[in-house]
Design a protein around this motif. Structure first.
Motif, PDB file in Angstrom:
ATOM      1  N   ILE A  53       0.761  -1.237   0.009  1.00 50.34           N
ATOM      2  CA  ILE A  53       0.014   0.104  -0.042  1.00 50.34           C
ATOM      3  C   ILE A  53       0.881   1.095   0.072  1.00 50.34           C
ATOM      4  O   ILE A  53       1.835   1.322   0.622  1.00 50.34           O
ATOM      5  CB  ILE A  53      -0.988  -0.001   1.203  1.00 50.34           C
ATOM      6  N   GLY A  54       0.596   2.163  -0.962  1.00 52.23           N
ATOM      7  CA  GLY A  54       1.418   3.310  -1.113  1.00 52.23           C
ATOM      8  C   GLY A  54       0.323   4.516  -1.103  1.00 52.23           C
ATOM      9  O   GLY A  54      -0.937   4.113  -0.806  1.00 52.23           O
ATOM     10  N   THR A  55       0.823   5.745  -1.666  1.00 55.52           N
ATOM     11  CA  THR A  55      -0.070   6.985  -1.632  1.00 55.52           C
ATOM     12  C   THR A  55      -0.042   7.532  -3.113  1.00 55.52           C
ATOM     13  O   THR A  55       1.059   7.415  -3.649  1.00 55.52           O
ATOM     14  CB  THR A  55       0.397   7.801  -0.547  1.00 55.52           C
ATOM     15  N   VAL A  56      -0.887   8.183  -3.524  1.00 57.92           N
ATOM     16  CA  VAL A  56      -0.762   9.018  -4.795  1.00 57.92           C
ATOM     17  C   VAL A  56      -0.242  10.442  -4.329  1.00 57.92           C
ATOM     18  O   VAL A  56      -0.858  11.247  -3.473  1.00 57.92           O
ATOM     19  CB  VAL A  56      -2.208   9.322  -5.320  1.00 57.92           C
ATOM     20  N   PHE A  57       0.813  10.814  -4.988  1.00 59.32           N
ATOM     21  CA  PHE A  57       1.445  12.130  -4.709  1.00 59.32           C
ATOM     22  C   PHE A  57       0.259  13.202  -5.041  1.00 59.32           C
ATOM     23  O   PHE A  57      -0.294  13.225  -6.115  1.00 59.32           O
ATOM     24  CB  PHE A  57       2.523  12.394  -5.546  1.00 59.32           C
ATOM     25  N   PRO A  58       0.173  14.138  -4.150  1.00 56.54           N
ATOM     26  CA  PRO A  58      -1.052  15.211  -4.267  1.00 56.54           C
ATOM     27  C   PRO A  58      -0.622  16.158  -5.101  1.00 56.54           C
ATOM     28  O   PRO A  58      -0.588  17.401  -4.732  1.00 56.54           O
ATOM     29  CB  PRO A  58      -1.472  15.589  -2.889  1.00 56.54           C
ATOM     30  N   GLN A  59      -0.283  15.944  -6.487  1.00 57.36           N
ATOM     31  CA  GLN A  59       0.144  16.974  -7.279  1.00 57.36           C
ATOM     32  C   GLN A  59      -0.537  18.102  -7.349  1.00 57.36           C
ATOM     33  O   GLN A  59       0.181  19.236  -7.312  1.00 57.36           O
ATOM     34  CB  GLN A  59       0.044  16.531  -8.757  1.00 57.36           C
ATOM     35  N   LEU A  60      -1.787  18.140  -7.381  1.00 55.32           N
ATOM     36  CA  LEU A  60      -2.590  19.439  -7.680  1.00 55.32           C
ATOM     37  C   LEU A  60      -2.803  20.316  -6.480  1.00 55.32           C
ATOM     38  O   LEU A  60      -3.239  21.385  -6.554  1.00 55.32           O
ATOM     39  CB  LEU A  60      -3.957  19.064  -8.181  1.00 55.32           C
ATOM     40  N   TYR A  77       3.918   3.380   4.525  1.00 51.84           N
ATOM     41  CA  TYR A  77       3.664   3.245   3.154  1.00 51.84           C
ATOM     42  C   TYR A  77       4.884   2.719   2.178  1.00 51.84           C
ATOM     43  O   TYR A  77       5.838   2.941   2.598  1.00 51.84           O
ATOM     44  CB  TYR A  77       3.080   4.421   2.579  1.00 51.84           C
ATOM     45  N   ASP A  78       4.279   1.954   1.150  1.00 55.26           N
ATOM     46  CA  ASP A  78       5.628   1.194   0.283  1.00 55.26           C
ATOM     47  C   ASP A  78       6.085   2.043  -0.838  1.00 55.26           C
ATOM     48  O   ASP A  78       7.169   1.903  -1.237  1.00 55.26           O
ATOM     49  CB  ASP A  78       5.148  -0.027  -0.255  1.00 55.26           C
ATOM     50  N   HIS A  79       5.061   2.865  -1.181  1.00 53.10           N
ATOM     51  CA  HIS A  79       5.313   3.377  -2.791  1.00 53.10           C
ATOM     52  C   HIS A  79       4.730   4.881  -2.818  1.00 53.10           C
ATOM     53  O   HIS A  79       3.813   5.188  -2.063  1.00 53.10           O
ATOM     54  CB  HIS A  79       4.920   2.806  -3.874  1.00 53.10           C
ATOM     55  N   LEU A  80       5.143   5.589  -3.700  1.00 50.35           N
ATOM     56  CA  LEU A  80       4.662   6.920  -4.037  1.00 50.35           C
ATOM     57  C   LEU A  80       4.397   7.003  -5.524  1.00 50.35           C
ATOM     58  O   LEU A  80       5.211   6.713  -6.292  1.00 50.35           O
ATOM     59  CB  LEU A  80       5.520   7.945  -3.533  1.00 50.35           C
ATOM     60  N   LEU A  81       3.176   7.283  -5.797  1.00 47.45           N
ATOM     61  CA  LEU A  81       2.612   7.188  -7.265  1.00 47.45           C
ATOM     62  C   LEU A  81       2.264   8.847  -7.596  1.00 47.45           C
ATOM     63  O   LEU A  81       1.722   9.258  -6.926  1.00 47.45           O
ATOM     64  CB  LEU A  81       1.567   6.070  -7.496  1.00 47.45           C
ATOM     65  N   THR A  82       2.850   8.938  -9.029  1.00 42.40           N
ATOM     66  CA  THR A  82       2.269  10.385  -9.303  1.00 42.40           C
ATOM     67  C   THR A  82       2.067  10.051 -10.727  1.00 42.40           C
ATOM     68  O   THR A  82       2.711   9.357 -11.526  1.00 42.40           O
ATOM     69  CB  THR A  82       3.268  11.219  -9.093  1.00 42.40           C
ATOM     70  N   TYR A  83       1.135  11.277 -11.286  1.00 44.91           N
ATOM     71  CA  TYR A  83       0.964  11.039 -12.717  1.00 44.91           C
ATOM     72  C   TYR A  83       1.346  12.286 -13.327  1.00 44.91           C
ATOM     73  O   TYR A  83       2.045  13.330 -12.552  1.00 44.91           O
ATOM     74  CB  TYR A  83      -0.506  10.838 -13.009  1.00 44.91           C
ATOM     75  N   ASP A  84       1.109  12.698 -14.537  1.00 45.43           N
ATOM     76  CA  ASP A  84       1.997  13.641 -15.552  1.00 45.43           C
ATOM     77  C   ASP A  84       1.314  14.482 -16.427  1.00 45.43           C
ATOM     78  O   ASP A  84       0.271  13.895 -16.950  1.00 45.43           O
ATOM     79  CB  ASP A  84       3.062  12.739 -16.227  1.00 45.43           C
ATOM     80  N   HIS A  85       1.632  15.855 -16.511  1.00 47.31           N
ATOM     81  CA  HIS A  85       1.230  16.472 -17.735  1.00 47.31           C
ATOM     82  C   HIS A  85       2.448  17.630 -17.694  1.00 47.31           C
ATOM     83  O   HIS A  85       2.890  18.064 -16.665  1.00 47.31           O
ATOM     84  CB  HIS A  85      -0.096  17.193 -17.593  1.00 47.31           C
ATOM     85  N   ASP A 118      14.436   6.388   2.312  1.00 50.12           N
ATOM     86  CA  ASP A 118      15.252   4.877   2.281  1.00 50.12           C
ATOM     87  C   ASP A 118      14.589   3.828   1.643  1.00 50.12           C
ATOM     88  O   ASP A 118      15.227   3.180   0.961  1.00 50.12           O
ATOM     89  CB  ASP A 118      15.637   4.772   3.782  1.00 50.12           C
ATOM     90  N   THR A 119      13.293   3.767   1.784  1.00 50.38           N
ATOM     91  CA  THR A 119      12.541   2.666   1.424  1.00 50.38           C
ATOM     92  C   THR A 119      11.492   2.639   0.512  1.00 50.38           C
ATOM     93  O   THR A 119      11.214   1.941  -0.440  1.00 50.38           O
ATOM     94  CB  THR A 119      12.158   1.709   2.480  1.00 50.38           C
ATOM     95  N   LEU A 120      11.103   4.029   0.239  1.00 50.18           N
ATOM     96  CA  LEU A 120      10.088   4.047  -0.870  1.00 50.18           C
ATOM     97  C   LEU A 120      10.215   4.088  -2.254  1.00 50.18           C
ATOM     98  O   LEU A 120      11.102   4.460  -2.601  1.00 50.18           O
ATOM     99  CB  LEU A 120       9.335   5.813  -0.278  1.00 50.18           C
ATOM    100  N   GLU A 121       9.289   3.369  -2.760  1.00 46.65           N
ATOM    101  CA  GLU A 121       9.509   3.060  -4.295  1.00 46.65           C
ATOM    102  C   GLU A 121       8.796   4.120  -4.860  1.00 46.65           C
ATOM    103  O   GLU A 121       7.664   4.704  -4.255  1.00 46.65           O
ATOM    104  CB  GLU A 121       8.622   1.614  -4.511  1.00 46.65           C
ATOM    105  N   PHE A 122       9.048   4.359  -5.976  1.00 51.20           N
ATOM    106  CA  PHE A 122       8.610   5.645  -6.982  1.00 51.20           C
ATOM    107  C   PHE A 122       8.057   5.042  -8.173  1.00 51.20           C
ATOM    108  O   PHE A 122       8.387   4.280  -8.800  1.00 51.20           O
ATOM    109  CB  PHE A 122       9.500   6.567  -7.112  1.00 51.20           C
ATOM    110  N   VAL A 123       6.727   5.441  -8.448  1.00 47.72           N
ATOM    111  CA  VAL A 123       5.979   4.813  -9.334  1.00 47.72           C
ATOM    112  C   VAL A 123       5.119   5.917 -10.553  1.00 47.72           C
ATOM    113  O   VAL A 123       4.697   6.902  -9.771  1.00 47.72           O
ATOM    114  CB  VAL A 123       5.150   3.983  -9.128  1.00 47.72           C
ATOM    115  N   THR A 124       5.505   6.264 -11.640  1.00 52.91           N
ATOM    116  CA  THR A 124       4.800   6.911 -12.454  1.00 52.91           C
ATOM    117  C   THR A 124       3.499   6.417 -12.847  1.00 52.91           C
ATOM    118  O   THR A 124       3.439   5.200 -13.379  1.00 52.91           O
ATOM    119  CB  THR A 124       5.644   7.505 -13.876  1.00 52.91           C
TER     120      THR A 124
END
Length: 291
Positions: free
Chosen positions: A3-10, A31-39, A75-81
């Motif tokens: 379980i991770g989080t969505v980076f609150p871009q906006l 939390y294991d990962h941080l996900l963000t989307y793109d423009h 240190d441990t957080l995975e990054f995901v686009t």
């Protein structure tokens, strides 16, 4: 299920210190990962007949450079686009940038990619919106070769690479490529080519139907459906802890490998409040044995 989080871009603002605080706090919360989307670009909403969900007033931090910055602060957080609009970018440059990020993060990176929906952005970046489906399939092949081979020789519809390579190459060879989207061609592409899928459904009958399609298409492509990962997404509505647990458990029951929790669009009143809200969610999910 990780379980991770969505980076609150906006909604997180543009102060680098706030970005670092957010990443460190969600990591500390478990939390294991941080996900963000793109423009890359936003359209002026006065454009005739414009109906897109975002415009030039919406703030988007560039994913690969933002993750490179945060990689050195965690240190441990995975990054995901989730997702990077790959066909509007130069493939070799993405390969180089992603490899560098993967180095900085010591392998804590997944490249989620998709074809996007905004033709104006494509035009401004010098790419053809109409060929984006064919282009992304060729890009996936090129990326994997650039990440794993010293020298690449490739002559395709969109790429002409003659005995060239990137250096340094990534820690992961290759970096996992996940695909987002829900259209029929996307599901077939996921089944044939992707390490995983970032769908937009929620658990229920619709999700089960889409996953049945994916399994069928994977088998047609000669793949084990279990080899295609699933990365879900859910909102955490403030003040509804029972719903947080129920939604997360539904994703786990559906067989998701990853779940990203979003706090955007929930009237969170300040940039730093996103991390505080996620700490509350983590406590409740931990009590339920989900985190």
């Amino acid at each position: 299920m990780d379980i991770g989080t969505v980076f609150p871009q906006l909604e997180i603002g543009d102060d680098p210190a706030t970005l670092v605080d957010y990443a460190q706090r969600v990591e500390a919360a478990g939390y294991d990962h941080l996900l963000t989307y793109d423009h890359v670009l936003g359209v002026d909403p006065s454009w005739e007949d414009w109906e897109g969900p975002y415009d030039n007033a919406d703030q988007f931090h560039e994913p690969l450079t933002t993750f490179s910055y945060l990689a050195g602060q965690t240190d441990t957080l995975e990054f995901v686009t989730g997702i990077l609009i790959l066909p509007q970018r130069q493939t070799a440059l993405v390969a180089k940038q992603a490899a560098q990020l993967d180095r900085f993060a010591d392998g804590r990176f997944r490249l989620g990619a998709g074809v996007g929906w905004n033709p104006h952005e494509y035009v401004a970046l010098g790419e053809d919106f109409g060929t984006r489906g064919r282009r992304i399939e060729e890009q996936i092949d090129v990326l994997r070769r650039l990440w794993t081979e010293d020298v690449v020789d490739f002559d395709g519809e969109f790429h002409d690479i003659s005995e060239l390579g990137i250096n340094p190459r990534p820690v992961q060879q290759p970096i996992p490529i996940w695909l987002g989207g829900m259209a029929e061609p996307v599901k077939r592409r996921v089944a044939r080519m992707a390490d995983g899928w970032l769908p937009q459904f929620q658990p229920g009958e619709e999700a089960e139907a889409h996953l049945a399609d994916l399994a069928e298409y994977a088998e047609e492509a000669g793949r084990d459906p279990d080899d295609v990962g699933i990365h879900g997404r859910m909102y955490a509505v403030p003040g509804e802890p029972e719903e947080w647990v129920e939604r997360a458990r539904a994703w786990a029951d559906l067989g998701a490998d990853y779940l990203a929790i979003s706090t955007m669009y929930q009237d969170v009143d300040a940039p730093a409040a996103h991390a505080a809200h996620l700490e509350d969610v983590a406590d409740r999910l931990g009590d339920a044995g989900l985190l």
